[in-house]
Design a protein around this motif. Structure first.
Motif, PDB file in Angstrom:
ATOM      1  N   ALA A   1       3.858   9.583  -9.884  1.00 36.17           N
ATOM      2  CA  ALA A   1       3.216   9.748 -11.192  1.00 36.17           C
ATOM      3  C   ALA A   1       2.572  11.126 -11.306  1.00 36.17           C
ATOM      4  O   ALA A   1       2.641  11.775 -12.356  1.00 36.17           O
ATOM      5  N   HIS A   2       1.947  11.576 -10.221  1.00 32.61           N
ATOM      6  CA  HIS A   2       1.324  12.904 -10.216  1.00 32.61           C
ATOM      7  C   HIS A   2       2.385  13.993 -10.359  1.00 32.61           C
ATOM      8  O   HIS A   2       2.208  14.947 -11.127  1.00 32.61           O
TER       9      HIS A   2
ATOM     10  N   GLU B   1       4.122   5.465  -5.628  1.00 38.54           N
ATOM     11  CA  GLU B   1       4.075   5.459  -7.090  1.00 38.54           C
ATOM     12  C   GLU B   1       3.029   6.445  -7.600  1.00 38.54           C
ATOM     13  O   GLU B   1       3.236   7.108  -8.611  1.00 38.54           O
ATOM     14  N   ARG B   2       1.893   6.516  -6.910  1.00 38.23           N
ATOM     15  CA  ARG B   2       0.836   7.440  -7.306  1.00 38.23           C
ATOM     16  C   ARG B   2       1.295   8.884  -7.156  1.00 38.23           C
ATOM     17  O   ARG B   2       1.065   9.713  -8.047  1.00 38.23           O
TER      18      ARG B   2
ATOM     19  N   HIS C   1       0.837  -1.205   0.000  1.00 40.17           N
ATOM     20  CA  HIS C   1       0.000   0.000   0.000  1.00 40.17           C
ATOM     21  C   HIS C   1       0.872   1.255   0.000  1.00 40.17           C
ATOM     22  O   HIS C   1       0.585   2.220  -0.716  1.00 40.17           O
TER      23      HIS C   1
ATOM     24  N   TYR D   1       2.357   1.658  -3.397  1.00 37.70           N
ATOM     25  CA  TYR D   1       1.334   2.164  -4.319  1.00 37.70           C
ATOM     26  C   TYR D   1       1.151   3.665  -4.147  1.00 37.70           C
ATOM     27  O   TYR D   1       1.049   4.399  -5.138  1.00 37.70           O
ATOM     28  N   ASP D   2       1.115   4.112  -2.895  1.00 39.35           N
ATOM     29  CA  ASP D   2       0.956   5.540  -2.622  1.00 39.35           C
ATOM     30  C   ASP D   2       2.142   6.329  -3.173  1.00 39.35           C
ATOM     31  O   ASP D   2       1.974   7.407  -3.760  1.00 39.35           O
TER      32      ASP D   2
END
Length: 228
Positions: free
Chosen positions: A38-39, A34-35, A28, A31-32
């Motif tokens: 990406a932003h 990476e998010r 998790h 994932y955070d």
């Protein structure tokens, strides 16, 4: 004996559950990250396009300075500062281990700034070179280390996945203009015709203004002959 087995099974189950929970938390968190990355990358790309538009406006202002001497002086100052930034930013990126096109978008602010400096200033010099080729070649040839840095930065920028299509085309044109890559048979500097047309217009305006000034010169009064 049965009690021991039950306790052992419980301990194993508890440990497995804890491991599963830790793994889920780690996934998790990944994932955070990476998010967020990406932003940040998308924001970087949008700001880069905006910055490129501002740079191009600045180059266009160079074109209307009016004289070769003024343009040369301005380009010389700009290029001197530009290559200083390229050199220092190169040191930061190489020491960080960042590899364009391979490494993920950097989370370190210092590395991101260095990355922006390389991509922006390489494109800026490309704009100047194509719009003012004679001056740019003259300035660039004055220092060999600038040519080395530029060759590196062009390669770096071309490998990056962060630039827009127009900038990628620009990098290709600059590389051919400098003969760093083989020129296409139909290669032509797209701005050279505009430059020649602009110079022709300036000469025509200069000629017209000169003619007007001559016409505006009035002859003074003449002494009339008086016969005695």
């Amino acid at each position: 004996m049965m009690l021991g087995v039950i306790i052992a099974v419980y301990c194993i189950s508890t440990t497995a559950a804890q491991n599963a929970g830790e793994k889920a938390s780690a996934e998790h968190a990944t994932y955070d990250e990476e998010r967020v990355s990406a932003h940040a990358e998308q924001m970087f790309k949008r700001l880069y396009i905006k910055r490129r538009a501002e740079q191009l406006d600045g180059v266009k202002r160079l074109l209307v300075l009016g004289s070769y001497e003024k343009q040369y002086q301005m380009v010389d100052v700009i290029v001197d500062n530009l290559f200083s930034v390229l050199q220092s930013s190169r040191v930061v990126l190489e020491s960080s281990g960042y590899v364009p096109g391979i490494s993920s978008f950097p989370t370190d602010e210092k590395v991101r700034d260095a990355l922006a400096n390389i991509l922006e200033n390489t494109a800026l010099f490309g704009d100047i070179l194509l719009h003012l080729p004679d001056i740019s070649h003259r300035v660039l040839s004055s220092k060999h280390e600038w040519q080395v840095i530029l060759q590196w930065s062009l390669g770096f920028t071309n490998q990056s996945q962060l630039i827009d299509k127009q900038t990628r085309v620009l990098v290709g044109l600059v590389s051919m203009e400098l003969n760093l890559t083989e020129r296409h048979p139909n290669y032509v500097n797209p701005y050279k015709r505009q430059i020649n047309n602009l110079n022709r217009v300036k000469e025509e305006v200069k000629t017209v203004n000169s003619s007007k000034k001559k016409k505006e010169i009035k002859k003074g009064p003449r002494m009339s002959r008086v016969e005695l």
